[in-house]
Design a protein around this motif. Structure first.
Motif, PDB file in Angstrom:
ATOM      1  N   THR A   1       0.989  -1.263   0.052  1.00 26.41           N
ATOM      2  CA  THR A   1      -0.165   0.156  -0.175  1.00 26.41           C
ATOM      3  C   THR A   1       0.861   1.264   0.027  1.00 26.41           C
ATOM      4  OG1 THR A   1      -1.502  -1.217   1.205  1.00 26.41           O
ATOM      5  CG2 THR A   1      -1.859   1.194   1.344  1.00 26.41           C
TER       6      THR A   1
ATOM      7  N   ASN B   1       1.727   5.121   0.429  1.00 28.93           N
ATOM      8  CA  ASN B   1       1.096   6.394   1.132  1.00 28.93           C
ATOM      9  C   ASN B   1       1.640   7.507   0.209  1.00 28.93           C
ATOM     10  OD1 ASN B   1       0.365   4.612   3.120  1.00 28.93           O
ATOM     11  ND2 ASN B   1       2.673   4.870   3.949  1.00 28.93           N
TER      12      ASN B   1
ATOM     13  N   THR C   1       6.120   6.629   1.013  1.00 31.45           N
ATOM     14  CA  THR C   1       6.288   5.521   1.713  1.00 31.45           C
ATOM     15  C   THR C   1       5.438   4.364   1.522  1.00 31.45           C
ATOM     16  OG1 THR C   1       4.966   6.536   3.570  1.00 31.45           O
ATOM     17  CG2 THR C   1       7.526   7.025   3.735  1.00 31.45           C
TER      18      THR C   1
ATOM     19  N   ASP D   1       3.549   0.599   3.081  1.00 36.12           N
ATOM     20  CA  ASP D   1       3.203  -0.480   3.827  1.00 36.12           C
ATOM     21  C   ASP D   1       3.281  -1.784   3.228  1.00 36.12           C
ATOM     22  OD1 ASP D   1       2.894   1.186   5.982  1.00 36.12           O
ATOM     23  OD2 ASP D   1       0.557   1.424   4.914  1.00 36.12           O
TER      24      ASP D   1
END
Length: 195
Positions: A74, A76, A80, A82
């Motif tokens: 995922t 951001n 960044t 995840d």
């Protein structure tokens, strides 16, 4: 592709929900590199490729190198990410337990290998650790593993005799070699037609 924009209502106003920030892919453990096919996929999502590869390889160092791992990334808004790494796919575990390299080409007509119910139970226990499977009962996961085994041409049996199964695998190796020769002949014939 025409996508509709969806909005989420917050107390302070309306903010846009981005649905294009997810990536689901299989990456071999310890082998994440910036080159194709992974590099372009990450580049399209605006992810720092070097940081991703370093983190992925670090988190998968306890796995045997080259095992395919399903990953969910995922992204951001600040570039960044995840990273969720699941357990290897059921087909990988089934082929390892059966001691085979390839599943059956015609699963309903041939048996590629055999596994015991104990193998099915152990695979289900491992897959229960995945976030997507954690809410399912062990019985349900076992049924899923058995149905996947059927689609691979792997027979589930209560017990296996080691000598008998070794003989089966030797016979199966000859069948697989014949199938590969047939496939190669078909590919060559197709190449001759298109040339």
């Amino acid at each position: 592709m025409n996508r509709k924009k969806r909005y989420v209502v917050k107390r302070s106003g309306i903010s846009k929900v981005n649905h294009g920030n997810r990536l689901e892919t299989y990456i071999p453990s310890g082998k994440a590199v910036a080159g194709p096919p992974l590099g372009p996929q990450l580049g399209q999502k605006n992810i720092n490729i070097a940081a991703f590869c370093k983190e992925f390889n670090e988190r998968t160092k306890e796995y045997k190198e080259g095992i395919p791992l399903p990953c969910r990334v995922t992204v951001n808004t600040d570039r960044t990410f995840d990273l969720i790494i699941n357990q290897p796919p059921v087909t990988y575990f089934l082929k390892q337990a059966a001691g085979i390299q390839r599943a059956a080409m015609k699963p309903t007509q041939e048996v590629a290998g055999k596994v015991t119910l104990k193998h099915v139970y152990e695979i289900a226990k491992i897959k229960q650790q995945d976030p997507t499977q954690s809410f399912l009962s062990l019985e349900t996961i076992c049924k899923q593993v058995i149905s996947i085994a059927r689609t691979c041409g792997i027979q589930v049996v209560p017990k296996l005799d080691a000598q008998e199964y070794g003989q089966f695998l030797e016979e199966r190796k000859l069948i697989v070699e014949e199938q590969l020769k047939d496939l190669q002949a078909k590919k060559e014939a197709r190449m001759l037609r298109t040339a």
